[in-house]
Scaffold this motif. Structure first.
Motif, PDB file in Angstrom:
ATOM      1  N   ASP A  24       0.811  -1.227   0.000  1.00  0.00           N
ATOM      2  CA  ASP A  24       0.000   0.000   0.000  1.00  0.00           C
ATOM      3  C   ASP A  24       0.845   1.278   0.000  1.00  0.00           C
ATOM      4  O   ASP A  24       0.337   2.371  -0.248  1.00  0.00           O
ATOM      5  N   VAL A  25       2.155   1.151   0.235  1.00  0.00           N
ATOM      6  CA  VAL A  25       3.052   2.309   0.207  1.00  0.00           C
ATOM      7  C   VAL A  25       3.079   2.935  -1.193  1.00  0.00           C
ATOM      8  O   VAL A  25       3.271   4.141  -1.352  1.00  0.00           O
ATOM      9  N   LEU A  26       2.838   2.119  -2.217  1.00  0.00           N
ATOM     10  CA  LEU A  26       2.818   2.611  -3.601  1.00  0.00           C
ATOM     11  C   LEU A  26       1.785   3.736  -3.799  1.00  0.00           C
ATOM     12  O   LEU A  26       1.947   4.579  -4.680  1.00  0.00           O
ATOM     13  N   ASP A  27       0.731   3.760  -2.971  1.00  0.00           N
ATOM     14  CA  ASP A  27      -0.326   4.758  -3.132  1.00  0.00           C
ATOM     15  C   ASP A  27       0.035   6.125  -2.551  1.00  0.00           C
ATOM     16  O   ASP A  27      -0.593   7.124  -2.904  1.00  0.00           O
ATOM     17  N   VAL A  28       1.013   6.178  -1.629  1.00  0.00           N
ATOM     18  CA  VAL A  28       1.362   7.470  -1.018  1.00  0.00           C
ATOM     19  C   VAL A  28       2.757   7.961  -1.404  1.00  0.00           C
ATOM     20  O   VAL A  28       3.011   9.165  -1.437  1.00  0.00           O
ATOM     21  N   ALA A  29       3.660   7.039  -1.717  1.00  0.00           N
ATOM     22  CA  ALA A  29       5.049   7.426  -2.004  1.00  0.00           C
ATOM     23  C   ALA A  29       5.143   8.112  -3.361  1.00  0.00           C
ATOM     24  O   ALA A  29       4.295   7.921  -4.236  1.00  0.00           O
ATOM     25  N   GLY A  30       6.190   8.932  -3.527  1.00  0.00           N
ATOM     26  CA  GLY A  30       6.478   9.538  -4.825  1.00  0.00           C
ATOM     27  C   GLY A  30       7.304   8.602  -5.697  1.00  0.00           C
ATOM     28  O   GLY A  30       7.141   8.539  -6.912  1.00  0.00           O
ATOM     29  N   HIS A  31       8.242   7.894  -5.049  1.00  0.00           N
ATOM     30  CA  HIS A  31       9.092   6.916  -5.725  1.00  0.00           C
ATOM     31  C   HIS A  31       9.183   5.669  -4.858  1.00  0.00           C
ATOM     32  O   HIS A  31       9.281   5.782  -3.638  1.00  0.00           O
ATOM     33  N   VAL A  32       9.201   4.508  -5.494  1.00  0.00           N
ATOM     34  CA  VAL A  32       9.405   3.257  -4.748  1.00  0.00           C
ATOM     35  C   VAL A  32      10.429   2.393  -5.475  1.00  0.00           C
ATOM     36  O   VAL A  32      10.322   2.157  -6.683  1.00  0.00           O
ATOM     37  N   ALA A  33      11.434   1.933  -4.738  1.00  0.00           N
ATOM     38  CA  ALA A  33      12.335   0.889  -5.252  1.00  0.00           C
ATOM     39  C   ALA A  33      11.802  -0.433  -4.727  1.00  0.00           C
ATOM     40  O   ALA A  33      11.878  -0.692  -3.519  1.00  0.00           O
ATOM     41  N   PRO A  34      11.209  -1.259  -5.596  1.00  0.00           N
ATOM     42  CA  PRO A  34      10.588  -2.506  -5.127  1.00  0.00           C
ATOM     43  C   PRO A  34      11.647  -3.558  -4.820  1.00  0.00           C
ATOM     44  O   PRO A  34      12.813  -3.400  -5.155  1.00  0.00           O
ATOM     45  N   ASN A  35      11.207  -4.614  -4.185  1.00  0.00           N
ATOM     46  CA  ASN A  35      12.102  -5.738  -3.923  1.00  0.00           C
ATOM     47  C   ASN A  35      11.312  -7.013  -4.197  1.00  0.00           C
ATOM     48  O   ASN A  35      10.310  -7.254  -3.530  1.00  0.00           O
ATOM     49  N   PRO A  36      11.716  -7.817  -5.181  1.00  0.00           N
ATOM     50  CA  PRO A  36      12.897  -7.652  -6.045  1.00  0.00           C
ATOM     51  C   PRO A  36      12.714  -6.554  -7.110  1.00  0.00           C
ATOM     52  O   PRO A  36      11.657  -5.976  -7.216  1.00  0.00           O
ATOM     53  N   GLY A  37      13.816  -6.297  -7.849  1.00  0.00           N
ATOM     54  CA  GLY A  37      13.758  -5.379  -8.986  1.00  0.00           C
ATOM     55  C   GLY A  37      14.250  -3.975  -8.684  1.00  0.00           C
ATOM     56  O   GLY A  37      14.243  -3.120  -9.573  1.00  0.00           O
ATOM     57  N   GLY A  38      14.679  -3.713  -7.445  1.00  0.00           N
ATOM     58  CA  GLY A  38      15.140  -2.369  -7.082  1.00  0.00           C
ATOM     59  C   GLY A  38      16.620  -2.343  -6.762  1.00  0.00           C
ATOM     60  O   GLY A  38      17.471  -2.336  -7.659  1.00  0.00           O
TER      61      GLY A  38
END
Ligand SMILES: Nc1nc(=O)c2c([nH]1)NC[C@@H]1CN(c3ccc(C(=O)N[C@@H](CCC(=O)O)C(=O)O)cc3)C=[N+]21
Length: 289
Positions: A247-261
């Protein structure tokens, strides 16, 4: 608007492209960088990381030296391979994959490495150089985080950065890196024992979650528009679980996901350390010729 993804996989691929040219230039001048790895035991996760590092090397033209010991190896067995890699001129840099099996002291092994061949930047001399702010190989995950933020133009200078996790490979050296004059961030180093972690995280422009606690960082803890980098690695039902809830994706400006970040960036910075060390060695040779 959902967060912009800090795509570490694509960014690392671009960096490998840049490194390929630098390796070709070194090779043309008669210098072939070679990365050594020492894997002790048969943890499947560790084996995956080590194999990935060697396939990265193949892609950019760095030679590979792959050493393995069984889980039953003694500290003396490990130190013998470290001594061999220190002496091998084909090995210009190497890493000892962590964690080591119980009974083998990590600090003893790290101290036995030649600091000039420390591709992880984890030798005490190199960590000391980071504290003193003198040049030396830097820890791969922290530099990977800074490089990922830079390439997406996420402001670092003057930013409030909250790092959650104080481990030697991520949290602690990241605090040192980000507070250098060249990065100029303000860093709060939190951990699982921090009182009111939520209040700290809520004040941050950049959050780096490296505690290894699945789902630790949730949307209500994050300031709208903040950059959130998920570095936590846990395994839940055999799958990678990060420290950052979806749910952090809805408030953050940028997200480095895991995996893939940050993971792929860590591997790219390892290659960069090997190339940098080879370039410096080549330059010294020219000077003394
Ligand atoms: N001496 C030493 N140096 C290290 O740098 C070191 C270490 N020991 N021990 C373990 C941790 C962990 N680490 C990762 C590297 C790459 C990914 C990575 O590439 N992950 C991919 C794929 C993950 C997957 O699918 O399994 C991703 O995040 O997209 C993750 C984690 C390096 N570490």
């Amino acid at each position: 608007m959902p967060a912009t993804i800090l795509d570490g996989k694509a960014t690392a691929a671009a960096i490998r492209g840049e490194l390929t040219e630098r390796v070709a230039a070194l090779a043309a001048a008669g210098h072939r960088p070679g990365l050594g790895t020492l894997l002790v035991g048969d943890d499947p996760g560790s084996r995956w990381y080590v194999n990935a590092k060697h396939s990265d090397c193949a892609q950019v033209g760095i030679a590979s030296i792959q050493r393995e010991l069984p889980a039953t190896a003694t500290e003396a067995d490990v130190l013998a391979v470290v001594a061999e890699l220190n002496a091998d001129p084909a090995c210009t840099g190497y890493i000892v994959q962590l964690p080591l099996p119980k009974g083998i002291e990590e600090s003893t092994v790290l101290e036995a490495m030649d600091p000039a061949k420390d591709a992880d930047g984890l030798h005490p001399v190199n960590l000391g150089r980071l504290v003193l702010n003198v040049p030396g190989p830097l820890p791969c995950t922290p530099v990977g985080i800074v490089e990922l933020l830079r390439r997406y133009e996420v402001p670092i200078a003057g930013a409030e950065v909250v790092v959650v996790g104080r481990g030697i490979t991520v949290g602690r050296p990241l605090g040192l890196l980000l507070t250098r004059r060249t990065e100029n961030a303000t860093v709060t180093l939190c951990h699982t024992g921090t009182r009111d972690l939520a209040a700290h995280v809520r004040s941050a422009d950049v959050v780096v979650a490296a505690a290894g606690v699945p789902g630790l960082i949730t949307a209500e803890m994050v300031k709208r528009g903040a950059a959130v980098l998920d570095v936590g690695v846990s395994r839940v039902d055999g799958k990678i679980a990060g420290d950052v809830a979806l749910d952090v994706l809805d408030v953050a400006g940028h997200v480095a996901p895991n995996p893939g970040g940050v993971g792929p960036m860590t591997r790219a910075m390892l290659l960069q350390n090997v190339v940098l060390a080879a370039e410096q060695a080549a330059a010294l040779e020219v000077l003394s010729a």
